[in-house]
Design a protein around this motif. Sequence first.
Motif, mmCIF file in Angstrom:
data_model
loop_
_atom_site.group_PDB
_atom_site.id
_atom_site.type_symbol
_atom_site.label_atom_id
_atom_site.label_comp_id
_atom_site.label_asym_id
_atom_site.label_seq_id
_atom_site.Cartn_x
_atom_site.Cartn_y
_atom_site.Cartn_z
ATOM 1 N N TYR A 288 0.828 -1.218 0.000
ATOM 2 C CA TYR A 288 0.000 0.000 0.000
ATOM 3 C C TYR A 288 0.863 1.270 0.000
ATOM 4 O O TYR A 288 0.595 2.214 -0.754
ATOM 5 C CB TYR A 288 -0.919 -0.016 1.211
ATOM 6 C CG TYR A 288 -1.752 1.236 1.388
ATOM 7 C CD1 TYR A 288 -2.892 1.455 0.617
ATOM 8 C CD2 TYR A 288 -1.401 2.198 2.343
ATOM 9 C CE1 TYR A 288 -3.654 2.603 0.781
ATOM 10 C CE2 TYR A 288 -2.161 3.348 2.503
ATOM 11 C CZ TYR A 288 -3.281 3.543 1.724
ATOM 12 O OH TYR A 288 -4.030 4.687 1.891
ATOM 13 N N PHE A 289 1.891 1.303 0.825
ATOM 14 C CA PHE A 289 2.750 2.483 0.882
ATOM 15 C C PHE A 289 3.549 2.647 -0.405
ATOM 16 O O PHE A 289 3.784 3.763 -0.864
ATOM 17 C CB PHE A 289 3.699 2.408 2.077
ATOM 18 C CG PHE A 289 3.016 2.479 3.411
ATOM 19 C CD1 PHE A 289 1.840 3.188 3.577
ATOM 20 C CD2 PHE A 289 3.555 1.833 4.518
ATOM 21 C CE1 PHE A 289 1.207 3.265 4.808
ATOM 22 C CE2 PHE A 289 2.932 1.894 5.760
ATOM 23 C CZ PHE A 289 1.754 2.609 5.906
ATOM 24 N N GLY A 290 3.974 1.539 -0.997
ATOM 25 C CA GLY A 290 4.716 1.593 -2.248
ATOM 26 C C GLY A 290 6.206 1.787 -2.044
ATOM 27 O O GLY A 290 6.682 2.064 -0.942
ATOM 28 N N SER A 291 6.949 1.631 -3.125
ATOM 29 C CA SER A 291 8.408 1.798 -3.089
ATOM 30 C C SER A 291 8.852 2.515 -4.373
ATOM 31 O O SER A 291 8.917 1.901 -5.436
ATOM 32 C CB SER A 291 9.100 0.439 -2.978
ATOM 33 O OG SER A 291 10.498 0.583 -2.934
ATOM 34 N N PRO A 292 9.131 3.817 -4.310
ATOM 35 C CA PRO A 292 9.099 4.673 -3.119
ATOM 36 C C PRO A 292 7.666 4.901 -2.644
ATOM 37 O O PRO A 292 6.731 4.710 -3.413
ATOM 38 C CB PRO A 292 9.743 5.979 -3.614
ATOM 39 C CG PRO A 292 9.432 5.998 -5.077
ATOM 40 C CD PRO A 292 9.507 4.561 -5.517
ATOM 41 N N PRO A 293 7.505 5.338 -1.393
ATOM 42 C CA PRO A 293 6.146 5.529 -0.876
ATOM 43 C C PRO A 293 5.411 6.633 -1.613
ATOM 44 O O PRO A 293 6.037 7.568 -2.132
ATOM 45 C CB PRO A 293 6.382 5.862 0.594
ATOM 46 C CG PRO A 293 7.777 6.391 0.656
ATOM 47 C CD PRO A 293 8.541 5.650 -0.393
ATOM 48 N N TYR A 294 4.103 6.545 -1.636
ATOM 49 C CA TYR A 294 3.302 7.494 -2.412
ATOM 50 C C TYR A 294 3.506 8.938 -1.961
ATOM 51 O O TYR A 294 3.367 9.875 -2.756
ATOM 52 C CB TYR A 294 1.822 7.120 -2.368
ATOM 53 C CG TYR A 294 1.185 7.108 -1.001
ATOM 54 C CD1 TYR A 294 0.753 8.279 -0.388
ATOM 55 C CD2 TYR A 294 0.986 5.910 -0.308
ATOM 56 C CE1 TYR A 294 0.163 8.257 0.871
ATOM 57 C CE2 TYR A 294 0.406 5.883 0.941
ATOM 58 C CZ TYR A 294 -0.021 7.061 1.527
ATOM 59 O OH TYR A 294 -0.601 7.036 2.773
ATOM 60 N N TRP A 295 3.848 9.161 -0.698
ATOM 61 C CA TRP A 295 4.019 10.542 -0.249
ATOM 62 C C TRP A 295 5.290 11.180 -0.811
ATOM 63 O O TRP A 295 5.400 12.388 -0.849
ATOM 64 C CB TRP A 295 3.991 10.630 1.276
ATOM 65 C CG TRP A 295 4.948 9.731 1.999
ATOM 66 C CD1 TRP A 295 6.286 9.910 2.194
ATOM 67 C CD2 TRP A 295 4.619 8.492 2.659
ATOM 68 N NE1 TRP A 295 6.815 8.882 2.925
ATOM 69 C CE2 TRP A 295 5.814 7.993 3.226
ATOM 70 C CE3 TRP A 295 3.431 7.759 2.827
ATOM 71 C CZ2 TRP A 295 5.860 6.796 3.946
ATOM 72 C CZ3 TRP A 295 3.474 6.576 3.541
ATOM 73 C CH2 TRP A 295 4.676 6.102 4.091
ATOM 74 N N ASP A 296 6.259 10.365 -1.232
ATOM 75 C CA ASP A 296 7.442 10.909 -1.878
ATOM 76 C C ASP A 296 7.266 10.999 -3.400
ATOM 77 O O ASP A 296 7.809 11.910 -4.028
ATOM 78 C CB ASP A 296 8.676 10.060 -1.560
ATOM 79 C CG ASP A 296 9.189 10.299 -0.149
ATOM 80 O OD1 ASP A 296 8.869 11.350 0.428
ATOM 81 O OD2 ASP A 296 9.891 9.430 0.389
ATOM 82 N N VAL A 297 6.499 10.105 -3.981
ATOM 83 C CA VAL A 297 6.257 10.143 -5.420
ATOM 84 C C VAL A 297 5.550 11.431 -5.799
ATOM 85 O O VAL A 297 5.867 12.081 -6.780
ATOM 86 C CB VAL A 297 5.420 8.926 -5.865
ATOM 87 C CG1 VAL A 297 4.966 9.093 -7.307
ATOM 88 C CG2 VAL A 297 6.223 7.643 -5.694
#
Length: 300
Positions: A288-297
């Motif tokens: 869910y957070f992702g790699s990179p996390p969605y807040w950095d994308v």
Amino acid sequence: MNLEHLKLFVRLAAVNNISQAGEDLGLSPAVASSHLRKLEDSLGVRLLHRTTRHVALSEEGRAFLPHAEEVLISAEAARAAVGVGTTSPSGTLRITASASFGRMHLVPGLVGFLERYPDLELDLRLTDTIVDLVEGGFDIAIRNSALKDSSLIARRLAPDKRILCASPDYLAHHGTPTHPSMLHEHECLTLIGMDQWCFQCENGVEPIRVKGRIRTDNGEAVRDACAAGLGITLSSTWSIYRHLAEGSLVEVLPETPLISETGIWAVYPSNRQLAPKVRAFLDYFSEYFGSPPYWDVQQD
């Protein structure tokens, strides 16, 4: 040894209340008490200290608890291996996390998590106080600090990137620092105990002891004070990514990175085998957070 009795004992260790533990498993208080007595009789030891208002694990009960948990995990794994029993994690998953991160990033993710695992129930405690997982009966804690307790295991769910930021209004009135040493000339908003910021400069690591007229113990308060034009602060991108996107905050000293070894960690008691409900949470939120996390994308 009766597995239902073990389930009740493990749940009792989490909630410290026989009636509540029984209710969670669909048992009346009388039946729950009877099951616990039968478990004690089968073992030949007293697992609980009971009074009219309180129940607590005895020394023997505390020693028995991790073994009871291991038996239940092994039994569930054995049933799943032959296609018997639940195909989805079930029961109550007890989680603790910081108030800010929990509200901003865990709660929105629970929609999909509970849809994927309909047999799970959640007990979510949001607090900025570091709690004892074992004593509090928690399955998982979400933290962004280093793991110091060797009896726990930590899995990194996402990076916790930190940057300096300020509002455009503040920079327009006070100027924009071009080197970390210039922070001494500015109002710096800090969390209590975090007034030294370390930078990777051309000549090596440069620690800067900052100061300002506002200190607080709440990260959201620091962020909001910064957005209001009260100074420069250090903040996690998961906290300010929306402010960066809308332009109410901008990055300061983007060419001089902060030195930070933080991350978003899921911390859980060390067991030889991982409970299915815990594994489900770890796998889901890593995705869910992702790699990179969605807040950095979103800020790139």
